[in-house]
Design a protein around this motif. Structure first.
Motif, PDB file in Angstrom:
ATOM      1  N   LEU A 410       0.738  -1.143   0.001  1.00  0.00           N
ATOM      2  CA  LEU A 410       0.049   0.043   0.034  1.00  0.00           C
ATOM      3  C   LEU A 410       0.797   1.208   0.127  1.00  0.00           C
ATOM      4  O   LEU A 410       1.995   1.179   0.630  1.00  0.00           O
ATOM      5  CB  LEU A 410      -0.965   0.120   1.256  1.00  0.00           C
ATOM      6  CG  LEU A 410      -1.907  -1.143   1.377  1.00  0.00           C
ATOM      7  CD1 LEU A 410      -2.733  -1.006   2.759  1.00  0.00           C
ATOM      8  CD2 LEU A 410      -2.799  -1.357   0.072  1.00  0.00           C
ATOM      9  N   SER A 411       0.242   2.403  -0.624  1.00  0.00           N
ATOM     10  CA  SER A 411       0.883   3.738  -0.365  1.00  0.00           C
ATOM     11  C   SER A 411       0.345   4.338   0.736  1.00  0.00           C
ATOM     12  O   SER A 411      -0.623   3.713   1.266  1.00  0.00           O
ATOM     13  CB  SER A 411       0.319   4.436  -1.649  1.00  0.00           C
ATOM     14  OG  SER A 411      -0.803   4.830  -1.814  1.00  0.00           O
ATOM     15  N   VAL A 412       0.802   5.499   1.240  1.00  0.00           N
ATOM     16  CA  VAL A 412       0.283   6.224   2.443  1.00  0.00           C
ATOM     17  C   VAL A 412      -1.139   6.432   1.966  1.00  0.00           C
ATOM     18  O   VAL A 412      -1.992   6.222   3.007  1.00  0.00           O
ATOM     19  CB  VAL A 412       1.190   7.378   2.618  1.00  0.00           C
ATOM     20  CG1 VAL A 412       0.459   8.355   3.562  1.00  0.00           C
ATOM     21  CG2 VAL A 412       2.528   7.154   3.087  1.00  0.00           C
ATOM     22  N   ASP A 413      -1.455   6.852   0.815  1.00  0.00           N
ATOM     23  CA  ASP A 413      -2.807   7.234   0.409  1.00  0.00           C
ATOM     24  C   ASP A 413      -3.705   5.917   0.849  1.00  0.00           C
ATOM     25  O   ASP A 413      -4.862   6.156   1.144  1.00  0.00           O
ATOM     26  CB  ASP A 413      -3.026   7.743  -0.862  1.00  0.00           C
ATOM     27  CG  ASP A 413      -2.387   9.204  -1.103  1.00  0.00           C
ATOM     28  OD1 ASP A 413      -2.151   9.922  -0.225  1.00  0.00           O
ATOM     29  OD2 ASP A 413      -2.090   9.332  -2.406  1.00  0.00           O
ATOM     30  N   ILE A 415      -3.259   3.545   2.651  1.00  0.00           N
ATOM     31  CA  ILE A 415      -3.357   3.299   4.229  1.00  0.00           C
ATOM     32  C   ILE A 415      -4.345   4.074   4.883  1.00  0.00           C
ATOM     33  O   ILE A 415      -5.391   3.966   5.582  1.00  0.00           O
ATOM     34  CB  ILE A 415      -2.019   3.422   4.932  1.00  0.00           C
ATOM     35  CG1 ILE A 415      -1.041   2.164   4.391  1.00  0.00           C
ATOM     36  CG2 ILE A 415      -2.070   3.217   6.435  1.00  0.00           C
ATOM     37  CD1 ILE A 415       0.074   2.112   5.256  1.00  0.00           C
ATOM     38  N   TRP A 416      -4.357   5.453   4.528  1.00  0.00           N
ATOM     39  CA  TRP A 416      -5.184   6.333   4.801  1.00  0.00           C
ATOM     40  C   TRP A 416      -6.878   5.993   4.413  1.00  0.00           C
ATOM     41  O   TRP A 416      -7.750   5.953   5.312  1.00  0.00           O
ATOM     42  CB  TRP A 416      -4.933   7.703   4.451  1.00  0.00           C
ATOM     43  CG  TRP A 416      -3.775   8.355   5.277  1.00  0.00           C
ATOM     44  CD1 TRP A 416      -2.894   7.873   6.025  1.00  0.00           C
ATOM     45  CD2 TRP A 416      -3.188   9.597   4.990  1.00  0.00           C
ATOM     46  NE1 TRP A 416      -2.019   8.641   6.330  1.00  0.00           N
ATOM     47  CE2 TRP A 416      -1.885   9.611   5.825  1.00  0.00           C
ATOM     48  CE3 TRP A 416      -3.640  10.684   4.055  1.00  0.00           C
ATOM     49  CZ2 TRP A 416      -1.175  10.896   5.604  1.00  0.00           C
ATOM     50  CZ3 TRP A 416      -2.482  11.840   4.129  1.00  0.00           C
ATOM     51  CH2 TRP A 416      -1.580  11.875   5.125  1.00  0.00           C
TER      52      TRP A 416
END
Lengths: 562, 562
Positions: A410-413, A415-416
């Motif tokens: 996953l990217s940070v986006d 995960i958010w």
């Protein structure tokens, strides 16, 4: 120097384990060559009468006997060391016994007792078994990976220090699966751990060493961990009590696992025991030590068992239980439904009990969210840890990582995104809990709220090895962070638990599960059947009190497990 | 249809705001053309005697007067609407007033009171002002971004519903900076909000609209939010009480901000008020509503003010205060040290007060960790939100994002790394707290533990516009998740607060801060000086009780602020 092959490491691990068992004194009795599927009776024939008596005593009674000077700590720990050795031969549940340090500790406790005529602490002399990845100073800390075999505990885990200060004795470390992410217990270090009641079945996992050891009464109280069912699956499969506490109540500092720093789905540590009082004693002892002062992620909520959580007029307790028969994703096997029905029928007759139906809300979505968040690095860490040694992927590692469509880097986006989905899901579930069967009272507060949900722990009794492929009945409460308590009810009975040929599975997962039973119920013979009681987040005390109430009223379990 | 220019949107926003103020009845008085730097006295000359009296009453007294029928809610809200309108003209702190809905609400409350002869709830008729990004149904929710101007609240934020049910009146929405990530309050929608006591200085931020409005007594209780100092900086700069509560005690559902799903550093919502009782009343009212039943991220800890947190023998209170003079990164300006010294000198004389020194542990590392975790998407979301409209970057947006070496797009592994660093830092800090001045008592428990830390809120009084570039004195307690309460002490006094030409700054940040003062102390004239009281995580009640105790003993504040 070239790196040893994975087979060499595994051989070393098993030899190390065997040597630790051989050092028990008096020696661990040999088990017979011919063994029945149900192995729970065997230790009774191999141990002394006193040893059988001691090891089949519930932890709260054992602590009382030790405090009264009825047994010495040395006598008690010797009995448990010997029975644990037998349990290993019968279920393959041990990674090592700790005879020397256990005896040193027991002697110290006995001397203390002799001198002061009182116990050193509330758990004076109580043997406690520990899942391997909960660190002990100087001992291997491998989380089921061959390549981690050489990692050693830098110190004792926080929870172990607290239990030690309360007077307990550590004497056994128990098996866990490769990756810690199976609802069974098989690794290339030790092979598979089997079910005490039926050796063709799994003891569950990932705390399946604890499940088998305690099921065999080689321990009366053990420590497991749970991020998707890992305390509850072995407790359920082995006829035990097991609690997945709410997050951040019990210390976890000093364990070894992948996903360090992953906080979107919180793994917890909790007890498995032969008794409900054992579960409660563990929670109370650990929380009374104010662990939050040393481990700042913990929430400073004391163990609140001084007042009743079950409100009733005129001091009489009243409880509202919501029954969830089915999560609408995978239908439980007939014996599970039967056990639930037997409990519900008895509850119907109890004054003060109100029963309502629990309508599951999008449990398939819950799985999508939690399984997307488990391995948010695309399971890179697990893959690396497996492949570093060249050990093969165990079937259930492949299942939960390689065959799991939700495992992605996953990217940070991302995960958010999934974290927000998780919060939205939790809010939706809270709304259902607030709305189910309630009304708004004069003061504006909700009245008639459900106290606990009663539901299956899994889609069947303990499955055959490599077949535990549906996590939904346990992981559901991890994603919601609800406390969930497993308790034994009865056993599979082929006289009444029949195949149901008319059933049309709802989906592929349901079909897989249906087939497990349909293709031969006889393979489940004698397997324990357990159920689960679930509370709202941080209402761990209410869940325990509710089960105490229910047990007292309807006399659980309905079968014998020792 | 082409998108309007950012200037057009800003013009619309200001016209909308001005129109809302023009609808107040009786009309908001015009302010004089010539204004002094200190504008706090001006409303007194423009309002009626009763209006001045009402608006300068502390919230707990106002609630009592309303409950006693001494004032109608309509009278009270009209006074505050008018003073808020004046505050806008003097400090630019308002995004809109809500005269129609406030009057409708007040009339309803007055009718209720007339009929029932009792208040509708504990906050009956209390005016509460609200930072703009805390959502109200149908109203803009822009978090300081031009491009978000058209976003409307889908409903009232959870906390607003609770306060509404308790009887309050919403009447004013207040300014916030572009990105919400400044310790000042300037946006391209409204420009900069200024300090009531000295219009060349900032009111602080990001809840700086609240700071200025309450500082001007256009409100007595307002709602702010804090992820690095955003409640405490405006409270400190404007001579107010402000509490950053521990995480997950006060609902946040329904606010609008970037970083949704980012949980590594938790933003919180909390009160700013003219009184300490106002802070307490807010906490107690919100937590008593059991907000965790609707918002499952919240922890079900009640507001525990029934027992004393300050233990002493024979019932007399005893408090151990650790004083942190300096965080060893940036030395506070002379007036801050003077205020701290004045407080400490008085405390030395109080029986039951024990003072120790607090040795700061690696506060520079704390900033590295928190500022790496704030913008873990590399501040992509903030950048996109700014650039979508073409609005310019405000200087402090540039400072905290573009000039901040810790802003990077993180991978999952990076996030796990920084999260583990955060936990390790929290553990190290907890150990210092456990070890500072304690001994192990007979029962094995730590004795003589520090109750609270007394320290600066910032490296100086309110700085000139665009100069608030050191967050360490506030963000320190966000990374640790410690409750932190700001309170007014005195004001900058050029007669005693002198330049210190011998000082050699420790580093570049320290030099920047040193120069701010050194280059002309006179620019700070009249600025409030505040201090901060900090407790351990979830000991919000203890922090409040400690300040009550200190205030009662030494008579804070030492200067007048109204």
């Amino acid at each position: 120097m070239s790196k040893p092959s994975w087979q060499k490491v595994a051989k070393t691990a098993k030899e190390y384990r065997d040597a630790s068992i051989h050092r028990v004194d008096p020696p661990v009795p040999e088990v017979p060559a011919q063994l029945p599927l149900d192995r729970t009776e065997i230790p009774k024939y191999l141990l002394t009468t006193e040893e059988v008596l001691i090891t089949e005593t519930q932890p709260e009674e054992l602590v009382a006997s030790l405090a009264a000077g009825q047994y010495t700590s040395t006598t008690v720990i010797t009995a448990f060391l010997r029975r644990a050795g037998i349990a290993q031969a019968l279920t393959n549940c041990i990674t090592e016994l700790l005879p020397e340090r256990a005896i040193v500790r027991a002697k110290l406790l006995d001397e203390y007792y002799k001198e002061h005529r009182k116990p050193i602490g509330p758990l004076h002399g109580l043997p406690i078994s520990v899942k391997e990845h909960i660190g002990m100073k100087g001992l291997t800390l491998n989380a089921g990976f061959i390549s981690w075999w050489d990692i050693r505990g830098e110190g004792d885990a926080h929870v172990l220090k607290i239990l030690w200060n309360a007077g307990c004795v550590f004497y056994a470390r128990t098996t866990e699966p490769q990756t810690l992410m199976h609802l069974e217990t098989s690794s290339n270090l030790y092979g598979a751990t089997t079910n005490p009641f039926n050796s063709r079945l799994t003891s569950g996992g990932s705390s399946g060493g604890e499940g088998a050891l305690i099921g065999m009464r080689g321990s009366c109280l053990g420590l497991g961990t749970d991020i998707g069912g890992s305390i509850r699956s072995p407790a359920a499969n082995c006829g035990l009590y097991g609690l997945r506490p709410s997050s951040y109540r019990i210390p976890v500092e000093g364990w070894s696992a992948t996903m360090g720093g992953q906080e979107q789905v919180v793994a917890v540590l909790g007890p498995l025991s032969t008794s409900l009082d054992g579960v409660k004693m563990f929670m109370k002892t650990v929380i009374s030590a104010k662990p939050w002062l040393k481990e700042p992620s913990l929430i400073p909520i004391p163990w609140r068992d001084q007042e009743s959580w079950l409100g009733g007029s005129s001091g009489r307790k009243k409880i509202k239980i919501a029954v969830m028969w089915n999560d609408r994703v995978v239908r439980p096997h007939p014996p599970i439904i039967r056990a639930l029905l037997e409990v519900v029928e008895k509850l119907r007759e109890i004054e003060g009990v109100e029963l309502v139906e629990w309508e599951p809300h999008a449990h398939d979505e819950a799985w999508e969210i939690i399984s997307s968040l488990y391995f948010s690095d695309g399971a890179q860490e697990e893959s690396d840890a497996i492949e570093a040694s060249g050990e093969p992927w165990r079937p259930l590692s492949t299942f939960i990582i390689k065959e799991n469509p939700n495992v992605k880097k996953l990217s940070v986006d991302d995960i958010w995104h999934w974290t927000q989905r998780r919060e939205a899901y939790r809010s939706a579930y809270a709304k259902i809990w607030n709305d189910t069967g309630t009304s708004v009272g004069d003061t504006g507060e909700l009245e008639g709220m459900v106290d606990v949900i009663l539901c299956p722990v899994g889609p069947g009794a303990a499955p055959p090895l490599d077949c535990a492929r549906y996590w939904g009945y346990t992981s559901q409460w991890n994603i919601l962070d609800y406390p969930a308590l497993v308790f034994p009810v009865t056993k599979v009975d082929l006289g009444v638990d029949r195949v149901d040929s008319d059933y049309n599975p709802m989906n592929e997962k349901d079909e897989y599960n249906h087939e497990l039973w349909q293709s031969g119920p006889e393979k489940y013979e004698g397997a324990p059947i357990s159920l689960q009681l679930v509370g709202r987040r941080y209402e761990d005390e209410k869940v325990v009190e509710s089960l105490e109430f229910i047990k007292a009223k309807i006399g659980l379990p309905f079968a014998n497990f020792v």
